[in-house]
Write an enzyme that holds these catalytic residues in place. Sequence first.
Site, PDB file in Angstrom:
ATOM      1  N   ILE A  20      -2.071  -8.716 -18.324  1.00  0.00           N
ATOM      2  CA  ILE A  20      -2.990  -7.698 -17.842  1.00  0.00           C
ATOM      3  C   ILE A  20      -2.373  -6.306 -17.969  1.00  0.00           C
ATOM      4  CG2 ILE A  20      -4.112  -6.794 -15.764  1.00  0.00           C
ATOM      5  CD1 ILE A  20      -4.593  -9.714 -14.919  1.00  0.00           C
ATOM      6  N   ASP A  65      12.753  -3.193 -13.063  1.00  0.00           N
ATOM      7  CA  ASP A  65      12.436  -4.369 -12.271  1.00  0.00           C
ATOM      8  C   ASP A  65      11.628  -3.914 -11.057  1.00  0.00           C
ATOM      9  OD1 ASP A  65      12.444  -6.550 -10.506  1.00  0.00           O
ATOM     10  OD2 ASP A  65      14.446  -7.193 -11.119  1.00  0.00           O
ATOM     11  N   SER A 141      -4.138  -6.813  -6.497  1.00  0.00           N
ATOM     12  CA  SER A 141      -4.278  -7.883  -5.516  1.00  0.00           C
ATOM     13  C   SER A 141      -4.610  -9.171  -6.285  1.00  0.00           C
ATOM     14  CB  SER A 141      -5.364  -7.527  -4.492  1.00  0.00           C
ATOM     15  OG  SER A 141      -5.519  -8.578  -3.555  1.00  0.00           O
ATOM     16  N   SER A 142      -5.438 -10.020  -5.714  1.00  0.00           N
ATOM     17  CA  SER A 142      -5.838 -11.267  -6.360  1.00  0.00           C
ATOM     18  C   SER A 142      -7.007 -11.850  -5.591  1.00  0.00           C
ATOM     19  CB  SER A 142      -4.674 -12.267  -6.352  1.00  0.00           C
ATOM     20  OG  SER A 142      -5.117 -13.563  -6.724  1.00  0.00           O
ATOM     21  N   TYR A 155       1.970 -16.634  -2.077  1.00  0.00           N
ATOM     22  CA  TYR A 155       1.427 -15.676  -3.044  1.00  0.00           C
ATOM     23  C   TYR A 155       0.218 -14.952  -2.464  1.00  0.00           C
ATOM     24  CZ  TYR A 155      -0.920 -13.961  -7.270  1.00  0.00           C
ATOM     25  OH  TYR A 155      -1.547 -13.178  -8.199  1.00  0.00           O
ATOM     26  N   LYS A 159      -0.500 -10.789  -1.634  1.00  0.00           N
ATOM     27  CA  LYS A 159      -1.590 -10.008  -2.197  1.00  0.00           C
ATOM     28  C   LYS A 159      -2.528  -9.473  -1.111  1.00  0.00           C
ATOM     29  CE  LYS A 159      -0.535 -10.387  -6.572  1.00  0.00           C
ATOM     30  NZ  LYS A 159      -0.203  -9.208  -7.401  1.00  0.00           N
ATOM     31  N   THR A 190      -3.831 -15.340 -19.723  1.00  0.00           N
ATOM     32  CA  THR A 190      -2.508 -14.779 -19.947  1.00  0.00           C
ATOM     33  C   THR A 190      -1.471 -15.898 -19.971  1.00  0.00           C
ATOM     34  OG1 THR A 190      -2.051 -14.531 -17.583  1.00  0.00           O
ATOM     35  CG2 THR A 190      -3.172 -12.688 -18.689  1.00  0.00           C
TER      36      THR A 190
END
Length: 257
Positions: A20, A65, A141-142, A155, A159, A190
């Site tokens: 992305i 990083d 975010s997700s 995870y 987010k 991806t």
Amino acid sequence: MQRTRFEGKVAVVTGGSRGIGAAVARRLADEGAAVAIGYRGHREAADALVAELGGGGRAIAVRADASVPEQTGALIERAVAEFGRLDVLASCAGIEHFDALEKITPADFDRVFAVNTRGQLFAVQHAAAHMREGGRIVLTSSVSASKAFFRHTLYAASKAAVESMVLNLSAELGQKGITINAIAPGGTATDMAVEHGASYLHPDLVGKQDLSGWLDVQVALGRLAEPSEIAAGYAFLASDDAAYMTGRNLQVDGGMF
């Protein structure tokens, strides 16, 4: 791409060497922006993308990083030194994590939150210090922040924290004329999807249904997004078209239900 919404503007894209992030860098550059691409470990991909976008006059790549705020700060400083200003931050760096509750370790927590949450917060801090009125910040975010998946708690929490940061920082940054929003991508084609896509299946479906079958019944459009389709959302939030939108989370998920 013929639009010139970002002509004369400068963007920093973290996690910009692939997936992305690379699509976002392409979209912003195609619409006129000079782009500084941050990457952690894929130097060849980052250098190839810089060459594709026109080289040092239009794009640069800097190793940074996202889990180390000082490196993100150096990326932003380099962009300002190279191009003279900063108008857009697209924070795309992130890492996945799936594991059952009993297996999550403090080290896992620190690693995931260091990139997905802390890294994005300090990217905002560094970027905002260089932005003028009209600056645009877009975090990542997700859909996992608002939809439950098995073994995805760590995870998803990292987010969800991003969405809270965006909401709260909007008031503070709004005093400077800077907007901040987030994109919540759905499943996207991806390398990360190739590696982790099957983990999104309900445990009872593992071995009985593949990811495409799950997409048919869980996503209105029945497929993964192309990275360029997600990048269009970042470009919208980074543009003047979204000048009166801040503190919000935009789901670009193909109609996940």
